[in-house]
Design a protein around this motif. Structure first.
Motif, PDB file in Angstrom:
ATOM      1  N   VAL A 185     -14.158 -33.662 -20.259  1.00  0.00           N
ATOM      2  CA  VAL A 185     -14.676 -32.130 -19.677  1.00  0.00           C
ATOM      3  C   VAL A 185     -15.468 -32.652 -18.485  1.00  0.00           C
ATOM      4  N   VAL A 186     -15.152 -31.902 -17.462  1.00  0.00           N
ATOM      5  CA  VAL A 186     -15.938 -32.125 -16.235  1.00  0.00           C
ATOM      6  C   VAL A 186     -16.335 -30.773 -15.760  1.00  0.00           C
ATOM      7  N   GLU A 187     -17.405 -30.567 -15.223  1.00  0.00           N
ATOM      8  CA  GLU A 187     -17.794 -29.368 -14.311  1.00  0.00           C
ATOM      9  C   GLU A 187     -17.368 -29.137 -13.018  1.00  0.00           C
ATOM     10  N   ALA A 188     -16.655 -28.201 -12.581  1.00  0.00           N
ATOM     11  CA  ALA A 188     -16.231 -28.315 -11.127  1.00  0.00           C
ATOM     12  C   ALA A 188     -17.276 -27.427 -10.423  1.00  0.00           C
ATOM     13  N   PRO A 189     -17.123 -27.843  -9.128  1.00  0.00           N
ATOM     14  CA  PRO A 189     -18.196 -27.087  -8.097  1.00  0.00           C
ATOM     15  C   PRO A 189     -18.328 -25.631  -8.235  1.00  0.00           C
ATOM     16  N   ASP A 190     -17.298 -25.040  -8.603  1.00  0.00           N
ATOM     17  CA  ASP A 190     -17.545 -23.600  -9.069  1.00  0.00           C
ATOM     18  C   ASP A 190     -18.087 -22.951 -10.303  1.00  0.00           C
ATOM     19  N   GLY A 191     -18.341 -24.144 -11.057  1.00  0.00           N
ATOM     20  CA  GLY A 191     -19.139 -23.755 -12.332  1.00  0.00           C
ATOM     21  C   GLY A 191     -18.246 -23.803 -13.375  1.00  0.00           C
ATOM     22  N   ALA A 192     -16.877 -23.658 -13.236  1.00  0.00           N
ATOM     23  CA  ALA A 192     -15.885 -23.665 -14.532  1.00  0.00           C
ATOM     24  C   ALA A 192     -15.862 -25.221 -14.951  1.00  0.00           C
ATOM     25  N   LEU A 193     -15.337 -25.290 -16.154  1.00  0.00           N
ATOM     26  CA  LEU A 193     -15.268 -26.764 -16.739  1.00  0.00           C
ATOM     27  C   LEU A 193     -13.644 -26.833 -16.964  1.00  0.00           C
ATOM     28  N   TYR A 194     -13.470 -28.310 -16.503  1.00  0.00           N
ATOM     29  CA  TYR A 194     -12.105 -28.751 -16.555  1.00  0.00           C
ATOM     30  C   TYR A 194     -11.946 -29.694 -17.586  1.00  0.00           C
ATOM     31  N   ALA A 195     -11.011 -29.656 -18.771  1.00  0.00           N
ATOM     32  CA  ALA A 195     -10.792 -30.417 -19.864  1.00  0.00           C
ATOM     33  C   ALA A 195      -9.360 -31.007 -19.631  1.00  0.00           C
ATOM     34  N   LEU A 196      -9.200 -32.382 -20.136  1.00  0.00           N
ATOM     35  CA  LEU A 196      -7.927 -32.943 -20.174  1.00  0.00           C
ATOM     36  C   LEU A 196      -7.599 -33.193 -21.559  1.00  0.00           C
ATOM     37  N   THR A 197      -6.335 -32.842 -22.036  1.00  0.00           N
ATOM     38  CA  THR A 197      -5.697 -33.141 -23.401  1.00  0.00           C
ATOM     39  C   THR A 197      -5.342 -34.455 -23.330  1.00  0.00           C
ATOM     40  N   SER A 198      -5.236 -35.178 -24.482  1.00  0.00           N
ATOM     41  CA  SER A 198      -4.490 -36.772 -24.568  1.00  0.00           C
ATOM     42  C   SER A 198      -3.865 -36.880 -25.686  1.00  0.00           C
ATOM     43  N   ASN A 199      -2.602 -35.924 -25.598  1.00  0.00           N
ATOM     44  CA  ASN A 199      -1.701 -35.753 -26.975  1.00  0.00           C
ATOM     45  C   ASN A 199      -0.517 -36.883 -26.537  1.00  0.00           C
ATOM     46  N   ARG A 200      -0.293 -37.239 -25.458  1.00  0.00           N
ATOM     47  CA  ARG A 200       0.575 -38.026 -25.093  1.00  0.00           C
ATOM     48  C   ARG A 200       0.097 -39.515 -24.978  1.00  0.00           C
ATOM     49  N   ASP A 201      -1.039 -39.827 -25.492  1.00  0.00           N
ATOM     50  CA  ASP A 201      -1.568 -41.389 -25.479  1.00  0.00           C
ATOM     51  C   ASP A 201      -1.112 -42.322 -26.598  1.00  0.00           C
ATOM     52  N   GLY A 202      -0.100 -41.795 -27.470  1.00  0.00           N
ATOM     53  CA  GLY A 202       0.451 -42.560 -28.418  1.00  0.00           C
ATOM     54  C   GLY A 202      -0.107 -42.272 -29.810  1.00  0.00           C
ATOM     55  N   ARG A 203      -1.624 -41.569 -29.869  1.00  0.00           N
ATOM     56  CA  ARG A 203      -1.955 -41.308 -31.092  1.00  0.00           C
ATOM     57  C   ARG A 203      -1.975 -39.738 -31.560  1.00  0.00           C
ATOM     58  N   GLY A 204      -1.657 -38.968 -30.568  1.00  0.00           N
ATOM     59  CA  GLY A 204      -1.691 -37.482 -30.777  1.00  0.00           C
ATOM     60  C   GLY A 204      -0.207 -37.115 -31.260  1.00  0.00           C
ATOM     61  N   THR A 205      -0.376 -35.662 -31.256  1.00  0.00           N
ATOM     62  CA  THR A 205       1.043 -35.104 -31.705  1.00  0.00           C
ATOM     63  C   THR A 205       1.361 -34.165 -30.308  1.00  0.00           C
ATOM     64  N   PRO A 206       1.975 -34.441 -29.592  1.00  0.00           N
ATOM     65  CA  PRO A 206       2.240 -33.655 -28.119  1.00  0.00           C
ATOM     66  C   PRO A 206       2.945 -32.408 -28.732  1.00  0.00           C
ATOM     67  N   ARG A 207       2.468 -31.369 -27.757  1.00  0.00           N
ATOM     68  CA  ARG A 207       3.042 -30.212 -27.844  1.00  0.00           C
ATOM     69  C   ARG A 207       3.675 -29.672 -26.433  1.00  0.00           C
ATOM     70  N   GLU A 208       4.650 -28.714 -26.706  1.00  0.00           N
ATOM     71  CA  GLU A 208       5.307 -28.505 -25.327  1.00  0.00           C
ATOM     72  C   GLU A 208       4.312 -28.413 -23.863  1.00  0.00           C
ATOM     73  N   GLY A 209       4.655 -28.838 -23.155  1.00  0.00           N
ATOM     74  CA  GLY A 209       3.592 -28.876 -22.040  1.00  0.00           C
ATOM     75  C   GLY A 209       2.556 -29.862 -21.851  1.00  0.00           C
ATOM     76  N   ASP A 210       2.515 -30.691 -22.783  1.00  0.00           N
ATOM     77  CA  ASP A 210       1.342 -31.535 -22.890  1.00  0.00           C
ATOM     78  C   ASP A 210       1.699 -32.825 -21.848  1.00  0.00           C
ATOM     79  N   ASP A 211       0.687 -33.549 -21.256  1.00  0.00           N
ATOM     80  CA  ASP A 211      -0.556 -33.241 -21.414  1.00  0.00           C
ATOM     81  C   ASP A 211      -0.915 -32.131 -20.259  1.00  0.00           C
ATOM     82  N   ARG A 212      -2.141 -31.572 -20.363  1.00  0.00           N
ATOM     83  CA  ARG A 212      -2.529 -30.335 -19.730  1.00  0.00           C
ATOM     84  C   ARG A 212      -3.919 -30.686 -19.121  1.00  0.00           C
ATOM     85  N   VAL A 213      -3.953 -29.718 -18.110  1.00  0.00           N
ATOM     86  CA  VAL A 213      -5.498 -29.527 -17.698  1.00  0.00           C
ATOM     87  C   VAL A 213      -5.971 -28.075 -18.026  1.00  0.00           C
TER      88      VAL A 213
END
Length: 360
Positions: free
Chosen positions: A324-352
């Motif tokens: 999770v990273v703070e953007a210059p505009d103050g919003a936070l951006y998080a990355l999912t990691s469901n396609r890393d071989g250990r997760g259960t991917p959902r439709e659209g994964d991985d996502r920002v």
């Protein structure tokens, strides 16, 4: 390259799409967690590991198999990578951290932490148009494995380049003063922008640290770290200090530096960022993305290094979260990691995910 654990980790590479319902917050914005607004801004990534913002609001995203993607300032993910990097993407290894030079406007430099056939290394690139062009390997000689590669890299408030390394599945390296593994390392900016140099050891005794950031007011450096089977840690880092691995773990630290938070049941804490934007209810808090815990952890740490708040956010809503990273505009951006071989991917994964904290 140290290959202990690679055979076992190879089975982690395969990941398909699970076709489950979209998580809450997808397909538009939603309100959750006391007023935070969450929306999905990009989908279809493969094990994204880091996001770093460029001047003007665009961002670069690493994907562990070896791609760097561009998220433009309008939130559109460009279909073609800006770089394809040759990496050993086995288990937890591959293309990991990314940092944008504080003087990017003048030099266009970007730094990548990657796993190669000879080990982990830090390389400097230059963004030319919409292509990243490699210039130099500035740090090498970091042992690699299918697990415990560290990989987070940031410039600090002092202008120096900091990055974490794991113990590469060889515990003793974390206490070996001659090894670059199991450490938080630092190098001068002029070396990073030049031909490179052997980095200095900032702290040692780490197992697999994957997140760190500086408190926006006190400048305290705080890091998250994976424990062996639980006992994940959050540490306030002091230059020259030893954090004990493998001689100490969790709350049992003897004469070593003790963590400020311990999670006996593993949450697998990864990338972490402080919220610096004033006017947010989360201002001054540390947010830590968790993989096994499938959550973001919100910690408040006082000026004496004590945790006065430890709250779970978004548990189970988006699956595994890498950073999770703070953007210059103050919003936070998080990355999912469901396609890393250990997760259960959902439709659209991985996502920002884009998260707007509630107002303070």
């Amino acid at each position: 390259m140290r290959r202990r654990g690679l055979a076992v980790a190879a089975c982690l590479l395969a990941a398909g799409c699970g076709g489950e319902d979209e998580p809450s917050g997808d397909g538009g914005a939603s309100r959750a967690e006391g007023g935070a607004r969450v929306e999905t801004v990009a989908t279809g990534l493969e094990a994204p590991w880091e996001i770093a913002f460029l001047p003007g609001g665009a961002a670069l995203i690493t994907e562990r198999p070896g791609r760097v993607r561009l998220l433009d300032s309008d939130g559109e993910l460009r279909p073609d990578p800006v770089a394809e990097v040759d990496v050993e993407a086995v288990g937890e290894a591959g293309l990991l951290g990314l940092a944008v030079d504080p003087e990017f406007g003048d030099n266009r430099f970007v730094y990548l932490y990657r796993t190669t056939s000879s080990g982990n290394e830090v390389a400097r690139y230059r963004l030319e148009g919409e292509r990243l062009v490699e210039q130099a390997v500035i740090v090498g000689g970091i042992a690699a494995a299918g697990i415990h590669d560290g990989g987070r890299i940031h410039f600090g408030p002092d202008g120096r380049l900091y990055f974490t390394t794991g113990d590469a599945a060889e515990d003793e390296l974390a206490q070996d003063q001659q090894s670059l593994n199991g450490k938080l390392l630092v190098m001068e900016a002029e070396d990073a922008r030049g031909g490179g140099a052997r980095p200095e050891v900032f702290t040692l005794g780490h197992r697999n640290p994957q997140g760190f950031d500086w408190h926006p007011r006190t400048q305290a450096l705080v890091a998250s770290e994976h424990g062996p089977d639980g006992d994940d840690e959050v540490n306030v880092l002091r230059e020259g200090a030893n954090y004990g691995w493998p001689e100490a773990r969790g709350e049992d630290h003897g004469g070593f530096e003790a963590p400020v938070a311990v999670y006996e049941d593993s949450i697998a804490p990864s990338g972490a960022s402080f919220v610096s934007r004033a006017g947010s209810a989360w201002s001054g808090d540390l947010l830590i993305a968790a993989l096994v815990g499938e959550q973001i952890r919100r910690l408040r740490i006082d000026g004496r290094g004590r945790v006065t708040r430890d709250e779970t956010l978004f548990e189970g809503e988006f699956g595994r979260l890498r950073t999770v990273v703070e953007a210059p505009d103050g919003a936070l951006y998080a990355l999912t990691s469901n396609r890393d071989g250990r997760g259960t991917p959902r439709e659209g994964d991985d996502r920002v995910l884009r998260i707007v904290p509630p107002a303070g």
